[in-house]
Design a protein around this motif. Structure first.
Motif, PDB file in Angstrom:
ATOM      1  N   TYR A   1     142.065  72.699 103.871  1.00 31.12           N
ATOM      2  CA  TYR A   1     140.847  70.995 103.833  1.00 31.12           C
ATOM      3  C   TYR A   1     141.892  70.152 103.840  1.00 31.12           C
ATOM      4  O   TYR A   1     141.457  69.015 103.201  1.00 31.12           O
ATOM      5  CB  TYR A   1     140.461  71.260 102.606  1.00 31.12           C
ATOM      6  N   ALA A   2     143.189  70.479 103.096  1.00 30.54           N
ATOM      7  CA  ALA A   2     144.481  69.497 103.009  1.00 30.54           C
ATOM      8  C   ALA A   2     145.723  69.599 102.656  1.00 30.54           C
ATOM      9  O   ALA A   2     146.302  70.181 102.132  1.00 30.54           O
ATOM     10  CB  ALA A   2     144.344  69.590 100.891  1.00 30.54           C
ATOM     11  N   PRO A   3     145.835  69.998 104.147  1.00 32.56           N
ATOM     12  CA  PRO A   3     147.593  70.294 104.425  1.00 32.56           C
ATOM     13  C   PRO A   3     148.215  68.825 104.640  1.00 32.56           C
ATOM     14  O   PRO A   3     147.895  67.735 103.777  1.00 32.56           O
ATOM     15  CB  PRO A   3     147.470  70.113 106.402  1.00 32.56           C
ATOM     16  N   ASN A   4     149.826  69.163 104.482  1.00 35.23           N
ATOM     17  CA  ASN A   4     150.480  68.092 104.196  1.00 35.23           C
ATOM     18  C   ASN A   4     150.964  67.584 105.292  1.00 35.23           C
ATOM     19  O   ASN A   4     149.931  67.994 105.898  1.00 35.23           O
ATOM     20  CB  ASN A   4     151.532  68.715 103.342  1.00 35.23           C
ATOM     21  N   ASP A   5     151.777  66.267 104.890  1.00 34.51           N
ATOM     22  CA  ASP A   5     151.316  65.619 105.970  1.00 34.51           C
ATOM     23  C   ASP A   5     152.442  66.007 107.323  1.00 34.51           C
ATOM     24  O   ASP A   5     152.485  65.470 108.300  1.00 34.51           O
ATOM     25  CB  ASP A   5     153.015  64.423 105.698  1.00 34.51           C
ATOM     26  N   ALA A   6     153.598  67.587 107.224  1.00 33.78           N
ATOM     27  CA  ALA A   6     153.698  68.436 107.466  1.00 33.78           C
ATOM     28  C   ALA A   6     152.917  69.381 108.665  1.00 33.78           C
ATOM     29  O   ALA A   6     153.190  69.628 109.422  1.00 33.78           O
ATOM     30  CB  ALA A   6     154.647  69.193 107.836  1.00 33.78           C
ATOM     31  N   GLY A   7     151.490  69.024 108.721  1.00 33.30           N
ATOM     32  CA  GLY A   7     150.273  70.134 109.038  1.00 33.30           C
ATOM     33  C   GLY A   7     150.726  71.361 107.997  1.00 33.30           C
ATOM     34  O   GLY A   7     149.407  72.407 108.366  1.00 33.30           O
ATOM     35  N   GLN A   8     150.870  71.647 107.243  1.00 31.21           N
ATOM     36  CA  GLN A   8     151.186  72.956 106.459  1.00 31.21           C
ATOM     37  C   GLN A   8     150.353  73.141 105.857  1.00 31.21           C
ATOM     38  O   GLN A   8     149.980  72.169 105.351  1.00 31.21           O
ATOM     39  CB  GLN A   8     152.265  72.767 105.399  1.00 31.21           C
TER      40      GLN A   8
ATOM     41  N   SER B   1     135.231  68.047 119.408  1.00 28.83           N
ATOM     42  CA  SER B   1     135.448  68.145 118.313  1.00 28.83           C
ATOM     43  C   SER B   1     134.751  66.844 117.665  1.00 28.83           C
ATOM     44  O   SER B   1     134.668  65.826 118.551  1.00 28.83           O
ATOM     45  CB  SER B   1     137.311  68.125 118.547  1.00 28.83           C
ATOM     46  N   PHE B   2     134.786  66.876 115.986  1.00 31.04           N
ATOM     47  CA  PHE B   2     134.748  65.719 115.739  1.00 31.04           C
ATOM     48  C   PHE B   2     136.273  64.652 115.206  1.00 31.04           C
ATOM     49  O   PHE B   2     136.492  65.702 114.237  1.00 31.04           O
ATOM     50  CB  PHE B   2     133.804  66.144 115.458  1.00 31.04           C
ATOM     51  N   ASP B   3     136.331  62.656 115.419  1.00 35.00           N
ATOM     52  CA  ASP B   3     136.974  62.603 114.012  1.00 35.00           C
ATOM     53  C   ASP B   3     135.759  61.696 113.588  1.00 35.00           C
ATOM     54  O   ASP B   3     135.842  60.977 113.541  1.00 35.00           O
ATOM     55  CB  ASP B   3     137.444  61.474 115.065  1.00 35.00           C
ATOM     56  N   TYR B   4     135.886  62.198 112.011  1.00 39.09           N
ATOM     57  CA  TYR B   4     134.337  62.023 111.407  1.00 39.09           C
ATOM     58  C   TYR B   4     135.009  61.176 109.738  1.00 39.09           C
ATOM     59  O   TYR B   4     134.232  61.176 109.238  1.00 39.09           O
ATOM     60  CB  TYR B   4     133.407  62.854 110.760  1.00 39.09           C
ATOM     61  N   GLY B   5     136.435  61.400 110.335  1.00 40.22           N
ATOM     62  CA  GLY B   5     136.885  60.430 109.096  1.00 40.22           C
ATOM     63  C   GLY B   5     137.353  61.123 108.277  1.00 40.22           C
ATOM     64  O   GLY B   5     137.150  60.773 106.652  1.00 40.22           O
ATOM     65  N   GLN B   6     137.846  62.594 107.781  1.00 38.46           N
ATOM     66  CA  GLN B   6     137.713  63.682 107.307  1.00 38.46           C
ATOM     67  C   GLN B   6     139.290  63.417 107.118  1.00 38.46           C
ATOM     68  O   GLN B   6     140.427  62.851 108.104  1.00 38.46           O
ATOM     69  CB  GLN B   6     137.622  64.890 108.159  1.00 38.46           C
ATOM     70  N   ARG B   7     140.017  63.728 106.351  1.00 39.43           N
ATOM     71  CA  ARG B   7     141.227  63.686 105.034  1.00 39.43           C
ATOM     72  C   ARG B   7     142.099  64.747 106.185  1.00 39.43           C
ATOM     73  O   ARG B   7     143.334  64.598 106.276  1.00 39.43           O
ATOM     74  CB  ARG B   7     141.726  63.840 104.361  1.00 39.43           C
ATOM     75  N   HIS B   8     141.813  66.293 107.169  1.00 36.88           N
ATOM     76  CA  HIS B   8     142.397  67.179 107.645  1.00 36.88           C
ATOM     77  C   HIS B   8     142.348  67.216 108.160  1.00 36.88           C
ATOM     78  O   HIS B   8     142.144  67.558 109.213  1.00 36.88           O
ATOM     79  CB  HIS B   8     142.506  68.172 106.894  1.00 36.88           C
ATOM     80  N   LYS B   9     142.364  65.579 109.203  1.00 31.99           N
ATOM     81  CA  LYS B   9     142.755  65.152 110.877  1.00 31.99           C
ATOM     82  C   LYS B   9     143.615  65.977 111.893  1.00 31.99           C
ATOM     83  O   LYS B   9     144.015  66.184 112.789  1.00 31.99           O
ATOM     84  CB  LYS B   9     143.576  64.332 111.096  1.00 31.99           C
ATOM     85  N   GLY B  10     144.865  66.675 111.324  1.00 37.20           N
ATOM     86  CA  GLY B  10     145.394  68.201 111.994  1.00 37.20           C
ATOM     87  C   GLY B  10     144.577  68.928 112.348  1.00 37.20           C
ATOM     88  O   GLY B  10     144.636  69.847 113.262  1.00 37.20           O
ATOM     89  N   GLU B  11     143.102  69.222 112.366  1.00 41.49           N
ATOM     90  CA  GLU B  11     142.255  69.969 112.576  1.00 41.49           C
ATOM     91  C   GLU B  11     142.042  69.520 114.623  1.00 41.49           C
ATOM     92  O   GLU B  11     142.078  69.854 115.245  1.00 41.49           O
ATOM     93  CB  GLU B  11     140.916  70.205 112.161  1.00 41.49           C
ATOM     94  N   LEU B  12     142.366  68.062 114.439  1.00 36.35           N
ATOM     95  CA  LEU B  12     141.843  67.729 116.056  1.00 36.35           C
ATOM     96  C   LEU B  12     143.427  67.968 116.832  1.00 36.35           C
ATOM     97  O   LEU B  12     143.068  68.928 118.324  1.00 36.35           O
ATOM     98  CB  LEU B  12     141.408  66.016 115.770  1.00 36.35           C
ATOM     99  N   LYS B  13     144.292  67.989 116.697  1.00 34.77           N
ATOM    100  CA  LYS B  13     145.347  68.165 116.962  1.00 34.77           C
ATOM    101  C   LYS B  13     145.243  70.147 117.312  1.00 34.77           C
ATOM    102  O   LYS B  13     145.621  70.733 118.591  1.00 34.77           O
ATOM    103  CB  LYS B  13     146.317  68.888 116.605  1.00 34.77           C
ATOM    104  N   ALA B  14     144.836  71.214 116.270  1.00 39.97           N
ATOM    105  CA  ALA B  14     145.704  72.287 116.519  1.00 39.97           C
ATOM    106  C   ALA B  14     144.110  72.846 117.419  1.00 39.97           C
ATOM    107  O   ALA B  14     143.842  73.330 118.086  1.00 39.97           O
ATOM    108  CB  ALA B  14     144.204  72.767 115.076  1.00 39.97           C
ATOM    109  N   ALA B  15     142.749  71.732 117.361  1.00 36.16           N
ATOM    110  CA  ALA B  15     141.510  71.924 118.113  1.00 36.16           C
ATOM    111  C   ALA B  15     141.788  71.891 119.775  1.00 36.16           C
ATOM    112  O   ALA B  15     142.046  72.630 120.471  1.00 36.16           O
ATOM    113  CB  ALA B  15     140.441  70.933 117.956  1.00 36.16           C
ATOM    114  N   ALA B  16     143.094  70.521 119.860  1.00 33.81           N
ATOM    115  CA  ALA B  16     143.212  70.907 120.727  1.00 33.81           C
ATOM    116  C   ALA B  16     144.015  71.396 121.913  1.00 33.81           C
ATOM    117  O   ALA B  16     144.164  72.124 123.210  1.00 33.81           O
ATOM    118  CB  ALA B  16     143.743  69.300 121.414  1.00 33.81           C
TER     119      ALA B  16
END
Length: 227
Positions: A193-200, A37-52
């Motif tokens: 692409y634009a989840p809220n702070d709760a990851g929704q 996975s990549f942390d590339y400065g994306q605003r939707h960093k919640g995807e990294l938790k999902a990837a794990a």
């Protein structure tokens, strides 16, 4: 599932439903899957938790996150907070396109694959139900595969790299049905692409609309959406 020690693959894992499906497909083929996975400065960093979570549930041999500081170049609503993620359909290539993203990701994956002795790189691109990104087309994948075999020590010494995109010609509904048949838990995935702070998920961006369309056409509820 039995996996041969020498049958290794690098699987690009974003944490969305497409990449979760390709991990399952690669595992079905008997690959030892090294998820990236990549942390590339994306605003939707919640995807990294999902990837794990997807990597753990999907039986990946290992999961690594590469940090790439490409967000500084801007040019995309996914990396530039000054640009808004569209909440309605747009024409042409949308502003959520990240310049050269798949080329950068595949290049890093290729380097890791060469070190691992893996010859297969799995990527969840799709050219049917997608946003029109130029780096999701079959001719792009063919060109990168040619590059991979020209630009690497393994390639010029007789190895052969394969860019595997098993979802390329499937609809989102077909992808979802295939994943469900393999036991993929789509409740762990995040496509927004634009989840809220709760990851929704926002439910309105292009990725959310394509996902909703896929589940509707597949005739099954999206387990990531709370009822």
């Amino acid at each position: 599932m039995s996996v041969a020690d020498d049958k290794k693959a690098v699987v690009l894992l974003s944490g969305g439903l497409d990449s979760a499906t390709i991990l399952a497909l690669a595992r079905k083929e008997g690959f030892q899957c090294h998820a990236l996975s990549f942390d590339y400065g994306q605003r939707h960093k919640g995807e990294l938790k999902a990837a794990a979570a997807v990597a753990a549930a999907g039986g990946a041999h290992e999961h690594r996150v590469a940090t790439l500081g490409v967000g500084f170049i801007g040019g995309s609503a996914l990396t530039d907070l000054g640009l808004s993620v569209p909440q309605a359909p747009t024409t042409g290539i949308p502003v959520t396109y990240v310049p050269a993203r798949n080329t950068v990701f595949l290049a890093v994956a290729l380097g890791w694959a060469e070190v691992l002795g893996a010859h297969d790189l799995f990527i969840g691109v799709n050219a049917v139900d997608y946003s029109g990104y130029p780096d999701c087309r079959p001719e792009y994948l063919a060109a990168f595969e040619t590059l991979a075999n020209l630009a690497t020590k393994a390639g010029v010494e007789g190895g052969r790299f394969h860019i595997r995109a098993p979802l390329l010609h499937l609809t989102k509904a077909e992808i979802i049905r295939a994943g469900l048949g393999l036991g993929v838990d789509y409740g762990l995935t995040l496509s927004c692409y634009a989840p809220n702070d709760a990851g929704q998920a926002c439910g309105a961006c292009d990725a959310c609309r394509l996902r909703a369309k896929g589940f509707a056409e597949a005739g099954v509820p999206d387990p990531a959406i709370a009822i």
